[in-house]
Each structure stands twice: as C-alpha cells, then as structure tokens.
Scaffold this motif. Structure first.
Motif, PDB file in Angstrom:
ATOM      1  N   MET A 285       0.783  -1.144  -0.068  1.00  0.00           N
ATOM      2  CA  MET A 285       0.096  -0.052   0.159  1.00  0.00           C
ATOM      3  C   MET A 285       0.792   1.259   0.186  1.00  0.00           C
ATOM      4  N   LEU A 286       1.924   1.183   0.849  1.00  0.00           N
ATOM      5  CA  LEU A 286       2.738   2.449   0.863  1.00  0.00           C
ATOM      6  C   LEU A 286       3.680   2.495   0.000  1.00  0.00           C
TER       7      LEU A 286
ATOM      8  N   SER B 231       3.155   2.071  -3.444  1.00  0.00           N
ATOM      9  CA  SER B 231       2.512   3.148  -4.636  1.00  0.00           C
ATOM     10  C   SER B 231       2.874   4.785  -4.063  1.00  0.00           C
ATOM     11  N   TYR B 232       2.758   5.134  -2.678  1.00  0.00           N
ATOM     12  CA  TYR B 232       3.071   6.709  -2.368  1.00  0.00           C
ATOM     13  C   TYR B 232       4.248   6.883  -2.571  1.00  0.00           C
TER      14      TYR B 232
ATOM     15  N   VAL C 114       4.099  11.400   2.573  1.00  0.00           N
ATOM     16  CA  VAL C 114       3.309   9.960   2.575  1.00  0.00           C
ATOM     17  C   VAL C 114       2.292  10.064   3.688  1.00  0.00           C
TER      18      VAL C 114
ATOM     19  N   GLY D  19      -1.359   8.255   3.275  1.00  0.00           N
ATOM     20  CA  GLY D  19      -1.130   6.828   3.173  1.00  0.00           C
ATOM     21  C   GLY D  19      -1.083   6.153   4.412  1.00  0.00           C
TER      22      GLY D  19
ATOM     23  N   ALA E 271      -4.361   6.227   6.436  1.00  0.00           N
ATOM     24  CA  ALA E 271      -5.358   5.000   6.168  1.00  0.00           C
ATOM     25  C   ALA E 271      -4.801   3.942   6.658  1.00  0.00           C
ATOM     26  N   LEU E 272      -3.519   3.661   6.455  1.00  0.00           N
ATOM     27  CA  LEU E 272      -2.920   2.311   6.889  1.00  0.00           C
ATOM     28  C   LEU E 272      -3.142   2.079   8.459  1.00  0.00           C
TER      29      LEU E 272
ATOM     30  N   GLY F  85      -6.658   9.109   2.269  1.00  0.00           N
ATOM     31  CA  GLY F  85      -5.485   8.323   2.217  1.00  0.00           C
ATOM     32  C   GLY F  85      -5.534   7.245   1.248  1.00  0.00           C
ATOM     33  N   ALA F  86      -6.779   6.458   1.152  1.00  0.00           N
ATOM     34  CA  ALA F  86      -7.132   5.519   0.277  1.00  0.00           C
ATOM     35  C   ALA F  86      -7.213   5.814  -1.221  1.00  0.00           C
TER      36      ALA F  86
ATOM     37  N   ASP G  97      -5.732   8.896  -2.601  1.00  0.00           N
ATOM     38  CA  ASP G  97      -4.720   9.736  -3.332  1.00  0.00           C
ATOM     39  C   ASP G  97      -3.336   8.894  -3.833  1.00  0.00           C
ATOM     40  N   GLY G  98      -3.285   7.736  -3.695  1.00  0.00           N
ATOM     41  CA  GLY G  98      -2.388   6.876  -4.258  1.00  0.00           C
ATOM     42  C   GLY G  98      -2.655   6.526  -5.584  1.00  0.00           C
TER      43      GLY G  98
END
Length: 277
Positions: free
Chosen positions: A157-158, A160-161, A192, A195, A198-199, A269-270, A272-273
């Motif tokens: 997940m992170l 991609s940020y 980031v 993200g 969100a995580l 956060g979910a 933006d990436g």
C-alpha cells in the motif's frame, strides 16, 4: 443539454441506491445498539419493538460489574495501538526501500513480500504458536503485537505512495548532505502522511477485531482483549442474551467512533495513491 440532464438523472438514481444500501448496512448496527437497552425477553419478543418501551440499563451495569470489562478495553487499546503504530512504521521502511533504493535481489524479494498477502494467517499459525511458546511470550502483550508487525499489504500500500514521489527531491536532499535516514524521516515520511493515516486505521481495526490469534495467546482472564472477553460471555453466562448484546455493542463502539472521527483522512489516504500521477 440532454447529456447534462441524463447525467443529473443518473446521479439521482445512484444517490438513491447508495442511500438504500446505507440503510440496509446500518440496520444490524441499529438493532445491536437498541437491543443493548432491552431485557432478554424484550430481545426475543415477536414482533420486535423498534425502540425499547422502557430503556433498561441492567445489561451494561452487569457487564461492567461482573466482568473485568475495563481491563479488556484497556488490553484491546494497547494491543491495537501498538500493532498499528509499529506495523505502519515497519511497512513504511520496507516500502521506501523497495521504491527508492537499489540493491541486489530487490525485485525477487518484493515479489515474495507481495505474494505473502495471498497466504492466510491460519496456515502458519501452528509454527508461529510454537515460536511464541518457546520465547515464553504466551499470555503477554508482545505475543499479540509482534507477530502482526510485518505485513505485505502495508508494504504494498505504501509502496505506491513512495513510488510517485519525484526522484529529484531525494537527489536534491543528498546533494545537500542529508543521509538516507534523514531523507526518509524528515522528507519522505511527511509526504506520504495520507497513506500512513489510512494504513494506521486499517491496522488498528484489524488488530481490534482479531479473534483467533488473541484467543490462543490470552490465557488468563486479565489478559483477554475485549473481543475475546465478550466471546467468553457466551460460555460463562449462557442465559442472558442481553449481556452478550451489550458486550458486542461496547466492542463495536470504538470502531464506530474512530471511523466518524477519521473518515476524512481514511478516504483521502485510500484514494490519493490512485489519483497521483
């Protein structure tokens, strides 16, 4: 003009469908909260009352009086917060390394990390339990926190940020004499934040609702989390369905509060990436 009206009509229909689905998903939660304030006979009554005719507080009183519920809530917060905080930091370190650093075997290792997402936790729960037992961690906080810190999903997940951050920013910082650690903590990590937020929420909710692993680790009544404690009421106090409903409501309430408080950060956060180019 016709196209605009067609789009407006589509939006109206979409909003109606979303509204109906929202009501359907909220009905079980509404039933849970209202039944918390009913007696056991009121819960079983047919046809059921939408709202209690008389608001009964005995379920909540018995839940906190006869059980170490406050300790269960404290345990859940400790385990969930530490798991979310540390797992986010570890995932950020791994994602930064895979996205910005160059090292031998990087691609193969990244594929292995991503492939781990497809492996259910139940498949390695026996060897993991054996390791925890040999470390003498059973019935401790670390036994419920440490095994959940390294996650392939968080890294993915992170990743991609970090990947969309221009390499020129990192190169400029290196030319100014910044170390790799300084670049990560002072420059990349703040960028980031959506993200990260969100995580953190996802990991917190996952740890809060974790059942199987916490059930295996929490041996004493004082070390149980709220999820395990509420489940144990089904065995300890079978006849009182009102007590079980009250326990389930208390277990769900923190997640509802967290969602309403941080939904803006979670949605940002979910998405933006995916929106960054």
């Amino acid at each position: 003009m016709k196209k605009l009206k067609r789009m407006e009509g589509f939006d109206v229909i979409t909003n109606i469908i979303v509204f109906i689905l929202a009501i359907m998903f909220l009905l079980p939660l509404f039933w849970l909260l209202t039944n918390t304030f009913k007696t056991s006979s009121g819960i079983y009554q047919m046809p059921p009352d939408i709202l209690p005719k008389q608001w009964y507080l005995g379920n909540l009183a018995e839940l906190f009086k006869g059980q170490p519920t406050l300790r269960w809530i404290f345990n859940s917060f400790v385990v969930s917060f530490l798991t979310a905080l540390l797992s986010v930091y570890i995932s950020a370190l791994a994602a930064y390394g895979f996205s910005k650093l160059q090292f031998k075997g990087k691609t193969v290792l990244f594929i292995i990390v991503i492939a781990s997402i497809m492996i259910p936790k139940e498949t390695f729960i026996v060897p993991l339990f054996d390791i925890i037992e040999k470390l003498h961690w059973v019935d401790t906080y670390q036994s419920m926190v440490v095994p959940n810190l390294a996650t392939g999903f968080g890294t993915f997940m992170l990743y991609s940020y970090f990947k969309v951050i221009p390499e020129s920013i990192r190169e400029s910082a290196k030319l100014d004499g910044a170390s790799e650690w300084t670049i990560f903590t002072k420059l990349m990590f703040p960028i980031v934040k959506p993200g990260i937020g969100a995580l953190f929420i996802l990991n917190f909710v996952t740890a809060w609702n974790d059942y199987l692993w916490q059930l295996l680790m929490a041996r004493s009544k004082e070390m149980k989390t709220l999820t395990i404690g509420v489940a144990s009421l089904q065995q300890d106090i079978n006849p009182n369905i009102g007590l079980k409903v009250a326990g389930a409501a208390i277990a769900a309430l923190p997640m509802i509060v967290i969602f309403f408080l941080f939904q803006r950060f979670f949605i940002k956060g979910a998405t933006d990436g995916a929106l960054k180019e």
